[in-house]
Motif scaffolding. Structure first.
Motif, PDB file in Angstrom:
ATOM      1  N   GLY A   1       6.898  -3.252   5.719  1.00 49.24           N
ATOM      2  CA  GLY A   1       6.231  -2.808   6.939  1.00 49.24           C
ATOM      3  C   GLY A   1       5.047  -1.896   6.699  1.00 49.24           C
ATOM      4  N   ALA A   2       4.739  -1.574   5.438  1.00 47.09           N
ATOM      5  CA  ALA A   2       3.583  -0.729   5.128  1.00 47.09           C
ATOM      6  C   ALA A   2       2.301  -1.508   5.415  1.00 47.09           C
ATOM      7  CB  ALA A   2       3.621  -0.284   3.675  1.00 47.09           C
ATOM      8  N   GLU A   3       1.327  -0.847   6.030  1.00 43.55           N
ATOM      9  CA  GLU A   3       0.063  -1.488   6.384  1.00 43.55           C
ATOM     10  C   GLU A   3      -1.103  -0.778   5.721  1.00 43.55           C
ATOM     11  OE1 GLU A   3      -0.331  -1.773  10.643  1.00 43.55           O
ATOM     12  OE2 GLU A   3       1.571  -2.839  10.842  1.00 43.55           O
ATOM     13  N   GLY A   4      -2.145  -1.539   5.425  1.00 45.68           N
ATOM     14  CA  GLY A   4      -3.363  -0.990   4.849  1.00 45.68           C
ATOM     15  C   GLY A   4      -4.405  -2.087   4.706  1.00 45.68           C
ATOM     16  N   TRP A   5      -5.505  -1.752   4.050  1.00 45.01           N
ATOM     17  CA  TRP A   5      -6.642  -2.673   3.927  1.00 45.01           C
ATOM     18  C   TRP A   5      -6.862  -3.090   2.478  1.00 45.01           C
ATOM     19  CZ3 TRP A   5      -9.376  -4.404   8.160  1.00 45.01           C
ATOM     20  CH2 TRP A   5      -9.073  -3.780   9.375  1.00 45.01           C
ATOM     21  N   ILE A   6      -7.118  -4.395   2.285  1.00 47.92           N
ATOM     22  CA  ILE A   6      -7.387  -4.972   0.969  1.00 47.92           C
ATOM     23  C   ILE A   6      -8.633  -5.834   1.087  1.00 47.92           C
ATOM     24  CG2 ILE A   6      -6.547  -6.587  -0.797  1.00 47.92           C
ATOM     25  CD1 ILE A   6      -3.725  -5.664  -0.187  1.00 47.92           C
TER      26      ILE A   6
END
Length: 193
Positions: A106-111
């Motif tokens: 459930g961890a979110e971020g940008w790649i």
């Protein structure tokens, strides 16, 4: 906390797949999930990003070391580093050449988009990892077909195809069919060929 994130992801996946609709979600259920799902969230599931591809969608990591940042740009700090090539991620948003992703916890971020590939992979029931769960791999897409392997929760598998609730996968030295609902990296009713 991990189980709550998995429950949130399952709810989001069911909404995306059209198996759960906003009217079925009562306020107590939303409060228990710790999230608010607006009616527009259901409509947004049918949207396409600037790339022309649907949002959300699953992809996998192209490289063995990938930084996940707190925002869409190299000037944003690194929040997490993934160290497993082929790990499935769910793309939630697109901004320029950056993709907002969510992992199985459930961890979110940008790649940056160049570090992602459309090759489909899945994690075997990562929500059962703490319980030592196992998933059966069958020789045919049928629960009565012979079991060719029992896979531990969290095993990374390549997806060859999915149809009618079953996915043909390859994991380590084994290949066979797993129930689609036991995999994180494919939506419950998604067809892949």
């Amino acid at each position: 906390m991990k189980k709550l994130r998995s429950l949130r992801h399952l709810t989001a996946s069911l909404l995306t797949a059209g198996m759960l609709t906003a009217p079925l979600l009562s306020t107590p259920i939303l409060a228990a999930l710790g999230t608010a799902i607006a009616p527009t969230a259901v409509l947004a599931a049918a949207n396409k990003g600037k790339s022309g591809l649907p949002l959300p969608r699953f992809v996998s990591l192209k490289a063995s070391k990938v930084n996940m940042r707190v925002g869409p740009g190299r000037e944003y700090s690194v929040d997490w580093m993934f160290t497993k090539r082929g790990l499935p991620l769910e793309i939630l948003q697109e901004y320029d050449n950056w993709r907002k992703v969510r992992d199985s916890d459930g961890a979110e971020g940008w790649i940056v988009q160049t570090l992602l590939t459309g090759k489909r992979t899945a994690l075997v029931s990562p929500w059962l990892k703490d319980e030592g769960g196992m998933v059966e791999l069958h020789s045919k897409p049928d629960t009565s077909a012979p079991v060719v392997a029992r896979m531990e929760a969290g095993v990374l598998a390549e997806i060859d195809a999915c149809e009618n609730g079953w996915c043909e996968i390859q994991a380590r030295d084994w290949s066979g069919y797993a129930r689609q609902v036991t995999l994180w990296g494919v939506y419950p009713d998604e067809k892949i060929d």
